[in-house]
Motif scaffolding. Structure first.
Motif, short mmCIF file in Angstrom:
data_model
loop_
_atom_site.label_atom_id
_atom_site.label_comp_id
_atom_site.label_asym_id
_atom_site.label_seq_id
_atom_site.Cartn_x
_atom_site.Cartn_y
_atom_site.Cartn_z
N HIS A 107 0.87 -1.18 0.00
CA HIS A 107 0.00 0.00 0.00
C HIS A 107 0.90 1.22 0.00
O HIS A 107 2.12 1.11 0.18
N HIS A 109 1.52 3.78 1.89
CA HIS A 109 1.99 4.51 3.08
C HIS A 109 3.52 4.63 3.03
O HIS A 109 4.21 3.73 2.56
N ASP A 111 6.00 4.30 5.04
CA ASP A 111 6.90 3.30 5.62
C ASP A 111 7.05 2.07 4.73
O ASP A 111 7.89 1.21 5.01
N HIS A 112 6.26 1.98 3.68
CA HIS A 112 6.34 0.83 2.77
C HIS A 112 6.98 1.20 1.43
O HIS A 112 7.57 0.35 0.78
N HIS A 196 -7.19 -0.96 6.22
CA HIS A 196 -6.11 -0.09 6.68
C HIS A 196 -5.76 0.91 5.56
O HIS A 196 -5.60 2.11 5.82
N ASP A 217 -0.35 -4.65 7.04
CA ASP A 217 -0.91 -3.80 8.10
C ASP A 217 -2.38 -4.13 8.40
O ASP A 217 -3.11 -3.29 8.94
#
Ligand SMILES: [Zn+2]
Length: 280
Positions: A107, A109, A111-112, A196, A217
């Motif tokens: 996804h 976000h 942090d990914h 999420h 997540d």
């Protein structure tokens, strides 16, 4: 390391952010907790070198210098050192950035996907739903959903491939989870875990010893997940759909009952760190 019909999977972590433990577990969470940015290196006999996410790198600081993106840095303070980044870890594994063929985006976000720009030859794989949302959202509405568009390489839209175009979609009759099954080979399936984030992906692999479901997540903690403890409602502020999140949790629990040999892992769960090669 996980091996199945010559598919090799290794987990690593690149940086972490800090958040209140009671966000993860409103019942007994205490103090602060670290959300390590775990990702997977997949060596696939047909597809070559594939990354499933790639954690943080210094792009995070660049992408969150100004408002409204700075909000993201304020909400999730990040710590990542150069030697912890996917690029450096892969170099130690003998893999040059150009050798990465595919980058699967679980996804969008930060942090990914922070390290996307580090892999200039990679094709990006994601779901139709995730891509559609990224195209539609800008500025504050994107940041609110945890999407930092500055992290996307300039040629991202030319390099992205939709999973729906190259995999067949099947719905598991018991759990109702949506799986993406490759046409020409088997071994590694992707699974859609909405809630999420829009169109979020995990993966599922059957191995000789056990089956592994990497559910990114869909939860942040295996213990709270198994005990049906939901995160603090404050997460509704940036989750895509609370209703879908709860439904995905129910579907995953049904899947585990149906497939008891399956080990489930979540990106930020402390228990996942025992699978991580560069452990902290
Ligand atoms: Zn996320």
């Amino acid at each position: 390391m996980v091996q199945s019909s010559k598919i090799e999977i290794k987990f690593f972590a690149s940086g972490y952010c800090t958040a209140h433990a009671r966000v993860v577990n409103p019942k007994s969470g205490n103090g602060m907790t670290r959300f390590f940015a775990v990702w997977a290196l997949i060596k696939h006999p047909e597809l070559g070198i594939m990354l499933f996410d790639a954690g943080y790198n210094s792009e995070f600081y660049k992408a969150t210098k100004t408002w409204p993106e700075r909000l993201y840095r304020w909400a999730t303070p990040v710590d990542v050192k150069e030697e912890e980044t996917a690029k450096v870890i892969l170099a130690k594994e003998g893999i040059a950035p150009e050798a990465v063929n595919y980058f699967v985006i679980s996804h969008f976000h930060g942090d990914h996907i922070c390290a996307m720009k580090d892999f200039p030859s990679a094709k990006f794989l994601c779901t139709v739903a995730a891509l559609k949302q990224v195209k539609e959202l800008n500025g504050f509405s994107a940041v609110r959903k945890g999407i930092l568009k500055n992290l996307l390489p300039i040629d991202f839209f030319e390099r992205v491939i939709l999973l729906e175009d190259i995999y067949s979609v099947t719905i598991d009759s018991v759990s109702k989870l949506k799986f993406y099954v490759p046409f020409h080979f088997d071994g590694l399936r992707f699974v859609e875990l909405p809630g999420h984030a829009r169109g979020m992906l995990g993966f599922y692999i059957k191995t000789e010893e056990h089956d592994l479901l990497y559910a990114t997540d869909a939860s942040w903690d295996k213990t709270t997940f198994l005990n049906k403890i939901l995160p603090s409602p404050i997460v509704k502020l940036f989750f895509d759909s609370w209703k879908d999140f709860k439904q995905t949790n129910e579907n995953l629990l049904r899947f585990l009952t149906e497939n008891p040999k399956t080990e489930i892992l979540f990106t930020h769960c402390p228990q996942t760190l025992k699978h991580v090669k560069n452990a902290f």
